[in-house]
Motif scaffolding. Structure first.
Motif, short mmCIF file in Angstrom:
data_model
loop_
_atom_site.label_atom_id
_atom_site.label_comp_id
_atom_site.label_asym_id
_atom_site.label_seq_id
_atom_site.Cartn_x
_atom_site.Cartn_y
_atom_site.Cartn_z
N THR A 198 0.84 -1.21 0.00
CA THR A 198 0.00 0.00 0.00
C THR A 198 0.86 1.25 0.00
O THR A 198 0.61 2.20 -0.74
CB THR A 198 -0.93 0.00 1.23
OG1 THR A 198 -1.79 -1.14 1.16
CG2 THR A 198 -1.78 1.27 1.27
N ALA A 199 1.90 1.26 0.85
CA ALA A 199 2.78 2.43 0.93
C ALA A 199 3.49 2.67 -0.40
O ALA A 199 3.60 3.82 -0.86
CB ALA A 199 3.80 2.24 2.05
N ARG A 200 3.97 1.59 -1.03
CA ARG A 200 4.66 1.73 -2.31
C ARG A 200 3.69 2.21 -3.39
O ARG A 200 4.04 3.05 -4.23
CB ARG A 200 5.28 0.39 -2.73
CG ARG A 200 6.40 -0.08 -1.81
CD ARG A 200 7.58 0.88 -1.79
NE ARG A 200 8.12 1.12 -3.13
CZ ARG A 200 9.09 1.98 -3.40
NH1 ARG A 200 9.58 2.73 -2.41
NH2 ARG A 200 9.54 2.12 -4.62
N THR A 201 2.47 1.67 -3.37
CA THR A 201 1.47 2.07 -4.35
C THR A 201 1.13 3.55 -4.21
O THR A 201 1.01 4.28 -5.20
CB THR A 201 0.20 1.22 -4.20
OG1 THR A 201 0.54 -0.16 -4.36
CG2 THR A 201 -0.84 1.60 -5.24
N GLN A 202 0.96 3.99 -2.96
CA GLN A 202 0.66 5.40 -2.73
C GLN A 202 1.80 6.30 -3.19
O GLN A 202 1.57 7.35 -3.79
CB GLN A 202 0.36 5.62 -1.25
CG GLN A 202 -0.94 4.99 -0.79
CD GLN A 202 -1.15 5.11 0.71
OE1 GLN A 202 -0.20 5.35 1.46
NE2 GLN A 202 -2.39 4.92 1.15
N LYS A 203 3.03 5.88 -2.91
CA LYS A 203 4.17 6.67 -3.35
C LYS A 203 4.24 6.75 -4.87
O LYS A 203 4.46 7.82 -5.45
CB LYS A 203 5.46 6.09 -2.79
CG LYS A 203 6.71 6.89 -3.13
CD LYS A 203 7.95 6.30 -2.49
CE LYS A 203 9.20 7.11 -2.85
NZ LYS A 203 10.42 6.53 -2.23
N THR A 204 4.03 5.59 -5.52
CA THR A 204 4.04 5.57 -6.98
C THR A 204 2.91 6.43 -7.55
O THR A 204 3.10 7.15 -8.53
CB THR A 204 3.89 4.13 -7.49
OG1 THR A 204 4.96 3.32 -6.96
CG2 THR A 204 3.93 4.08 -9.00
N GLY A 205 1.73 6.38 -6.87
CA GLY A 205 0.61 7.20 -7.31
C GLY A 205 0.92 8.68 -7.23
O GLY A 205 0.56 9.46 -8.12
N ARG A 206 1.61 9.08 -6.15
CA ARG A 206 1.97 10.50 -6.01
C ARG A 206 2.95 10.92 -7.10
O ARG A 206 2.85 12.01 -7.67
CB ARG A 206 2.56 10.75 -4.63
CG ARG A 206 1.53 10.70 -3.50
CD ARG A 206 2.11 11.23 -2.20
NE ARG A 206 3.18 10.39 -1.69
CZ ARG A 206 3.00 9.38 -0.85
NH1 ARG A 206 1.78 9.08 -0.43
NH2 ARG A 206 4.02 8.66 -0.41
N GLN A 207 3.91 10.05 -7.39
CA GLN A 207 4.87 10.36 -8.44
C GLN A 207 4.19 10.44 -9.80
O GLN A 207 4.49 11.35 -10.60
CB GLN A 207 5.98 9.30 -8.45
CG GLN A 207 6.85 9.31 -7.20
CD GLN A 207 7.80 8.12 -7.15
OE1 GLN A 207 7.59 7.11 -7.82
NE2 GLN A 207 8.85 8.24 -6.34
N LEU A 208 3.26 9.51 -10.04
CA LEU A 208 2.54 9.53 -11.30
C LEU A 208 1.67 10.78 -11.40
O LEU A 208 1.56 11.40 -12.47
CB LEU A 208 1.68 8.27 -11.43
CG LEU A 208 0.91 8.07 -12.74
CD1 LEU A 208 1.88 8.00 -13.92
CD2 LEU A 208 0.05 6.81 -12.68
N GLY A 209 1.06 11.16 -10.27
CA GLY A 209 0.24 12.36 -10.25
C GLY A 209 1.03 13.60 -10.61
O GLY A 209 0.51 14.50 -11.29
#
Length: 669
Positions: A44-55
């Protein structure tokens, strides 16, 4: 100094000491939501971090989609390209979070188009009515003259020649065929411009204009859709035989369905035509305002005008109904909110916005509590009421509060008595105790200060989880002028276990008329901004601060002996969230027969005043420390959360009623 525990009233033996046959069979283990594993938390933490970077790649610092994403997903008017609506919207009218802020500015793209619609200046004392016709206004001349007797009439001719003759109407041409913008955009621009005139209602003529009716209704302009006046040369007037036309031209099916779904009222040329429409679309059989008027553009024009005035004045009537009925209960609307639009808005304007928002959600079939609603009127729960009156509140788009008042404010699970502060402290004859669970002992001085503004000095039963904290609590209460008992309890069950298990002997002993239950709510870390305001709100309303609220609670319970539970009225409107399974287990063990419904009114935050006799169903469960889940626990779905939500039902099962207490102007976000 603190009085010895022996000065407390003598207590009977705990309820669990009685015969086993007198107690319900307790299940071996209550449901515990599965905790996320370390691997799941890492993912979950990695997904959220990747989502922020993608955003950051897809959206700029102001939250706008970058140029390539805009070109991919949207047209020049910030509307989704065909087939991509699901990428942008969670449900109709509700964009996904990344697009939500940017899409609120979509109306700016309509302004240049709307500027081309030259509406006449307003006429003093005459509300505007907008009439939308596809190509020729002349066949509707009698209807326009009927409307012009009392209203300022504006005719929007979507394409072709107008010629309103001597009807008294002003024509606004909408050149759809010659516009570079799509038809849907032009109609939205027309509705956007029309809304600025605050028309009383609109009339659309023929099924070919139903897309205009949809655009107007989405701008909260109520529409009378005249179905029996199509000018299709190839199919003939629909007024002659709607069923025959439907058979001849299947393209009318979607338009008819949209009309039944969106327009506030429909006018058919005959009862047979109306019945044919409902036979084709039986799911609309319960709809009201389906009128049969022979020759609606001619001899039946008066009926069109009458129903238009009815739907147009409904908003004004609903606002007036609410404002005329205990308007002081609307003070919850006067509280500033973090997400309020800029500018100053009166309570009346906020009420109008609430009604319009409800109608729009009902129109678009959106979930009524997304985004979450707030209670608009103290003592009333609109979502519970709407669930019990779905035809009026959803199909007919009536605002639940106005409909409830119109029907004489009937009693039901949607309404609860609410009382406020006393003018000054007042002593009570009730034997009163207060339980406070303090995982954080540093919060006790605040509670003692709040008690001090009251005449009442309840006996204190304090619990905590370590001897060192108990010593701190003992020092803080050394001068408290009433008996104090301090217990060290296991760190399980949060504040619920210490109350129902550690104090079962006191609650069942008959020594007190009223028991208050509070706890030192504090939230650490990033959610601290929630915990502190929430505690302040609950203590301000239940115990006091600016007002002696503990005295107010006791005075109400002394005057109303059947009130078994009093709790602060929270403006948040909640459902069962993730507590469905635990609630069903507890409902079975408690033998609760009251239907649960989708939404629930309960002591949010689990602080309240209760008569021990009203707590009998919970005490009969005989909960012990092994029944509570070990820490850390999830944010929702545990035994404690289920008990919190079911408490009012258990109190009613015990033969008591509930009430809420509210200090005007208080709330938390």
């Amino acid at each position: 100094m603190t009085r010895p525990e022996s000065s407390l009233p003598d207590q009977a033996s705990p309820a669990t000491d009685g015969p086993a046959k007198d107690r319900p069979a307790k299940r071996a283990r209550y449901h515990m939501p599965k905790q996320r594993s370390p691997l799941r938390r890492w993912i979950t933490a990695r997904t959220q971090k990747t989502g922020r970077q993608l955003g950051q790649l897809l959206f700029d610092a102001e939250g706008r989609p970058r140029a390539f994403l805009r070109a991919l997903l949207f047209d020049a008017y910030q509307r989704p390209r065909p087939g991509l609506e699901g990428v942008i919207f969670k449900e109709p009218g509700r964009p996904r979070r990344p697009f939500a802020g940017w899409l609120t500015q979509a109306d700016a793209t309509l302004a240049p188009l709307a500027a081309g619609f030259a509406f006449p200046p307003p006429v003093a004392g005459r509300r505007t009515v907008l009439v939308v016709i596809e190509s020729r206004a002349k066949p509707a001349a009698r209807l326009l003259r009927a409307l012009a007797r009392d209203h300022a009439v504006v005719v929007a001719v979507l394409d072709g020649g107008g010629d309103t003759g001597d009807s008294g109407a002003v024509e606004v041409p909408v050149a759809l065929a010659r516009s570079r913008a799509p038809r849907a955009v032009m109609l939205d621009a027309l509705a956007y411009r029309a809304r600025a005139e605050r028309p009383l209602f609109a009339v659309t003529v023929g099924l070919s204009t139903i897309d205009a009716a949809d655009a107007l209704e989405q701008r909260n302009i109520p529409v009378v859709a005249v179905i029996g006046a199509t000018e299709s040369e190839r199919a003939g007037p629909l007024a002659q035989d709607l069923a025959q036309n439907l058979a001849q031209d299947l393209a009318l099916g979607p338009a008819l369905e949209l009309a039944l779904d969106r327009a506030s009222a429909l006018v058919f040329p005959s009862p047979a035509a109306r019945e044919a429409a409902l036979a084709a679309m039986p799911r609309f059989a319960a709809r009201r305002r389906l009128v049969a008027a022979g020759d609606p553009l001619g001899a039946g024009a008066a009926e069109v005008v009458a129903i238009g005035r009815e739907i147009g004045e409904e908003l004004d009537r609903e606002v007036a109904l609410v404002l005329a009925t205990e308007p002081e209960r609307l003070e919850v609307l006067d509280i500033p909110r973090e997400n309020d639009p800029p500018g100053d808005f009166t309570v009346v304007e906020k009420l109008e916005a609430r009604i319009a928002d409800w109608r729009r959600k009902a129109l678009l079939k959106r979930h009524p509590n997304r985004p979450p609603l707030r209670r608009p009127y103290s003592g009333f729960h609109p979502l519970i009421y709407a669930e019990h009156h779905p035809v009026a509140c959803f199909d007919q788009r009536r605002y639940p509060l106005a409909h409830w008042i119109e029907r004489g404010r009937p009693a039901g699970p949607w309404a609860i008595p609410v009382f406020g502060p006393l003018p000054e402290p007042r002593a009570s004859g009730l034997r009163t105790a207060l339980h406070g669970h303090f995982f954080y002992p540093d919060l006790l001085p605040e509670l003692l200060e709040r008690i001090a503004v009251n005449a009442a000095r309840p006996d204190l039963f304090l619990t905590t989880d370590t001897p060192a904290k108990a010593a701190e609590l003992r020092a803080l209460t050394a001068t408290y002028p009433a008996p104090v008992r301090i217990d060290v309890v296991p760190n399980v069950g949060r504040d619920v276990g210490p109350f129902l298990t550690a104090l079962r002997d006191v609650l069942a002993g008959g020594g007190y008329d009223v028991f208050l239950h509070v706890h030192g709510k504090k939230t650490k870390g990033r959610r601290r901004a929630i915990g502190d305001p929430w505690r302040h709100f609950l203590w301000e309303n239940l115990i006091g601060g600016a007002h002696p609220m503990l005295d107010a609670v006791l005075a109400h319970m002394e005057a109303q002996p059947r009130v078994g539970l009093v709790y602060p009225e929270d403006t948040h409107l909640l459902d069962w969230a993730r507590n469905g399974r635990i609630a069903e287990e507890l409902r079975a063990d408690l033998a609760l027969s009251e239907p649960p419904g989708t939404y629930v009114d309960f002591p949010v935050g689990n602080m309240f005043a209760i008569r021990p006799a009203a707590l009998a169903p919970y005490l009969a469960l005989g909960l012990d420390w092994a029944d509570y889940p070990a820490e850390p626990i999830p944010d929702d779905g545990t035994l404690m959360h289920g008990l919190e939500r079911l408490l009012p039902m258990a109190v009613r099962k015990a033969g008591f009623t509930t009430a809420a207490v509210r200090v005007p102007g208080t709330d938390w976000d």
